[in-house]
Motif scaffolding. Structure first.
Motif, mmCIF file in Angstrom:
data_model
loop_
_atom_site.group_PDB
_atom_site.id
_atom_site.type_symbol
_atom_site.label_atom_id
_atom_site.label_comp_id
_atom_site.label_asym_id
_atom_site.label_seq_id
_atom_site.Cartn_x
_atom_site.Cartn_y
_atom_site.Cartn_z
ATOM 1 N N LEU A 66 0.826 -1.205 0.000
ATOM 2 C CA LEU A 66 0.000 0.000 0.000
ATOM 3 C C LEU A 66 0.861 1.256 0.000
ATOM 4 O O LEU A 66 0.582 2.209 -0.723
ATOM 5 C CB LEU A 66 -0.925 -0.011 1.215
ATOM 6 N N ALA A 67 1.929 1.246 0.797
ATOM 7 C CA ALA A 67 2.824 2.410 0.826
ATOM 8 C C ALA A 67 3.486 2.613 -0.531
ATOM 9 O O ALA A 67 3.574 3.738 -1.037
ATOM 10 C CB ALA A 67 3.870 2.235 1.918
ATOM 11 N N GLY A 68 3.957 1.510 -1.127
ATOM 12 C CA GLY A 68 4.585 1.641 -2.435
ATOM 13 C C GLY A 68 3.620 2.079 -3.511
ATOM 14 O O GLY A 68 3.979 2.821 -4.434
ATOM 15 N N ARG A 69 2.358 1.640 -3.394
ATOM 16 C CA ARG A 69 1.363 1.964 -4.412
ATOM 17 C C ARG A 69 0.896 3.411 -4.321
ATOM 18 O O ARG A 69 0.734 4.084 -5.346
ATOM 19 C CB ARG A 69 0.164 1.029 -4.256
ATOM 20 N N MET A 70 0.673 3.906 -3.105
ATOM 21 C CA MET A 70 0.036 5.208 -2.953
ATOM 22 C C MET A 70 1.024 6.349 -2.723
ATOM 23 O O MET A 70 0.674 7.511 -2.911
ATOM 24 C CB MET A 70 -0.964 5.164 -1.787
ATOM 25 N N LEU A 71 2.244 6.028 -2.299
ATOM 26 C CA LEU A 71 3.212 7.090 -2.045
ATOM 27 C C LEU A 71 4.213 7.261 -3.181
ATOM 28 O O LEU A 71 4.884 8.291 -3.266
ATOM 29 C CB LEU A 71 3.969 6.815 -0.744
ATOM 30 N N ALA A 72 4.378 6.232 -4.005
ATOM 31 C CA ALA A 72 5.312 6.340 -5.130
ATOM 32 C C ALA A 72 4.788 7.363 -6.139
ATOM 33 O O ALA A 72 3.570 7.479 -6.346
ATOM 34 C CB ALA A 72 5.488 4.986 -5.804
ATOM 35 N N PRO A 73 5.670 8.135 -6.747
ATOM 36 C CA PRO A 73 5.215 9.115 -7.739
ATOM 37 C C PRO A 73 4.629 8.426 -8.960
ATOM 38 O O PRO A 73 4.995 7.303 -9.303
ATOM 39 C CB PRO A 73 6.499 9.886 -8.080
ATOM 40 N N SER A 74 3.700 9.106 -9.607
ATOM 41 C CA SER A 74 3.105 8.565 -10.823
ATOM 42 C C SER A 74 4.123 8.546 -11.956
ATOM 43 O O SER A 74 5.192 9.163 -11.870
ATOM 44 C CB SER A 74 1.889 9.412 -11.222
ATOM 45 N N ASP A 75 3.785 7.821 -13.017
ATOM 46 C CA ASP A 75 4.692 7.769 -14.173
ATOM 47 C C ASP A 75 4.942 9.162 -14.734
ATOM 48 O O ASP A 75 6.072 9.507 -15.102
ATOM 49 C CB ASP A 75 4.097 6.864 -15.254
ATOM 50 N N ARG A 76 3.885 9.970 -14.787
ATOM 51 C CA ARG A 76 4.043 11.324 -15.320
ATOM 52 C C ARG A 76 4.988 12.144 -14.443
ATOM 53 O O ARG A 76 5.872 12.853 -14.952
ATOM 54 C CB ARG A 76 2.678 12.013 -15.396
ATOM 55 N N ALA A 77 4.809 12.022 -13.117
ATOM 56 C CA ALA A 77 5.684 12.765 -12.207
ATOM 57 C C ALA A 77 7.124 12.297 -12.334
ATOM 58 O O ALA A 77 8.060 13.111 -12.299
ATOM 59 C CB ALA A 77 5.194 12.606 -10.773
ATOM 60 N N ARG A 78 7.303 10.979 -12.455
ATOM 61 C CA ARG A 78 8.669 10.469 -12.624
ATOM 62 C C ARG A 78 9.286 10.975 -13.912
ATOM 63 O O ARG A 78 10.471 11.358 -13.945
ATOM 64 C CB ARG A 78 8.663 8.936 -12.608
ATOM 65 N N TYR A 79 8.515 10.976 -15.001
ATOM 66 C CA TYR A 79 9.047 11.464 -16.273
ATOM 67 C C TYR A 79 9.391 12.949 -16.193
ATOM 68 O O TYR A 79 10.442 13.394 -16.700
ATOM 69 C CB TYR A 79 8.045 11.221 -17.388
ATOM 70 N N GLU A 80 8.522 13.723 -15.561
ATOM 71 C CA GLU A 80 8.790 15.156 -15.457
ATOM 72 C C GLU A 80 10.027 15.417 -14.608
ATOM 73 O O GLU A 80 10.849 16.281 -14.950
ATOM 74 C CB GLU A 80 7.573 15.859 -14.850
#
Length: 382
Positions: free
Chosen positions: A162-176
């Motif tokens: 749950l922590a990895g799913r909800m706290l990890a940045p989205s793909d868009r955020a990672r790309y930016e």
């Protein structure tokens, strides 16, 4: 055998503590969510946007991250999940309390099983139960113990997921973020190249060019002074000395631009040359073989710049250089016992930070007042 049993018991104890603490934090999270809902409702009635609830949410999430990393198996993976917006923290807490209460329920069942087992053991020793009943109770207890262990592991896995799913940045955020890092890295590399060109030009202008002018003057005087043989010989000797110094200066400029030994002999030999030219006691411990060219170059310049800074700002200090394998590639550490106070934003150190960033590496400077100064670079070798 005893060590293995102790290890299993220690891991089981950490798991029990982690799940139990998670149950306690779930209660705190429920209280926070109730308070946040009340604040949001009041602000909605007033026609304003709710503010002030994201900061405490982040504090609670940080407690959860530390708990997962410290007590749950595989929890170290959530240590780097610290770049999340406040709204995501609130959403995570809105779901996470369910996992915490589930963990508390499993912990209570486990404690109930322990108490029941103690009662069964007492009945066995005082002779209140027959062998058949005791055997059935033991088998049932073992089954319940197995289910409790699986419950703890399941809750830990769910908490970690749950922590990895909800706290990890989205793909868009990672790309930016990656695009921003690459843009900053590219700009830094361009700035570093320009600074290096200016330094080479300055070395040539202030050193080699001036000596060439002096060499030309000496040769001109020797050519005109043909009547005085001794004078001509002395001028030619001075010109010869100037030519040798010019050659040494050119070698220094070429060496600082890019050492030929790095390609021919490898990083260890190039660092040995740096130690010889360091101007003080420099100990080098290079425990790696040949590396990718870009990595060897970055490692060399990190050491060269750090040793030069130590000789300049802490003359006479002892410098220790360490180049060892690391998880991602190679770790370069340069330590001197000088007075400290190095500025990481200084031109030389900032250039090294940009060079490490260009390789997706990291660069840190630890230089408290009074010393020592430690420069560390992590360079990936992928």
């Amino acid at each position: 055998m005893q060590a293995m049993v102790a290890g299993v018991l220690g891991a089981g104890g950490r798991l029990f503590v982690g799940v139990s603490v998670g149950a306690a934090t779930a209660v705190a999270e429920l209280a926070f969510l109730g308070w946040a809902a009340l604040v949001a409702l009041v602000e909605l009635i007033r026609g304003r946007q709710a503010v002030g609830i994201e900061r405490p949410a982040r504090h609670l999430v940080e407690v959860e991250r530390r708990r997962i990393a410290a007590f749950l198996p595989g929890g170290a993976a959530v240590e780097h999940l610290d770049d999340y917006p406040g709204r995501r923290a609130v959403a995570y807490l809105g779901v996470r309390w369910l996992v915490g209460l589930l963990g508390g329920f499993v912990a209570l069942l486990f404690l109930y099983g322990l108490v029941t087992g103690a009662v069964w053991a007492r009945d066995l020793f005082v002779g209140r139960s027959g062998a058949l009943i005791v055997s059935a109770q033991v088998v049932g207890g073992l089954v319940l113990l197995f289910l409790a262990v699986q419950g703890f592991l399941g809750v830990a896995a769910l908490d970690r997921w749950l922590a990895g799913r909800m706290l990890a940045p989205s793909d868009r955020a990672r790309y930016e973020r990656r695009i921003s890092e690459l843009a900053a890295s590219r700009a830094g590399v361009v700035a570093a190249v320009d600074a290096e060109r200016r330094r080479i030009e300055r070395d040539l202008h202030d050193g080699v060019q001036q000596r060439l002018v002096a060499l030309g003057l000496l040769l001109g005087q020797a050519r005109r002074g043909t009547d005085d043989r001794a004078r001509s010989d002395d001028l030619i000797r001075q010109a010869h000395d100037e030519a040798r110094q010019i050659l040494a200066d050119l070698r220094d400029v070429a060496w600082r631009a890019y050492p030929a030994d790095l390609d021919n002999l490898g990083l260890a030999e190039a660092l040995a040359r740096v130690a010889e030219r360091g101007g003080g006691p420099v100990a080098v411990d290079c425990q790696v073989g040949r590396l990718p060219t870009a990595v060897e170059t970055a490692a060399y310049f990190v050491v060269s710049e750090a040793v030069t800074n130590a000789a300049k700002h802490a003359p006479g200090s002892r410098v220790t250089v360490s180049v060892v394998p690391a998880a991602r590639g190679v770790r370069v550490t340069v330590t001197d016992d000088g007075p400290g106070g190095a500025d990481p934003a200084g031109g030389g150190l900032a250039g090294l930070a940009r060079r490490a960033a260009a390789l997706d590496g990291s660069f840190t400077v630890d230089s408290p007042a009074g010393g020592p100064t430690t420069v560390t670079a992590e360079l990936p070798c992928a």
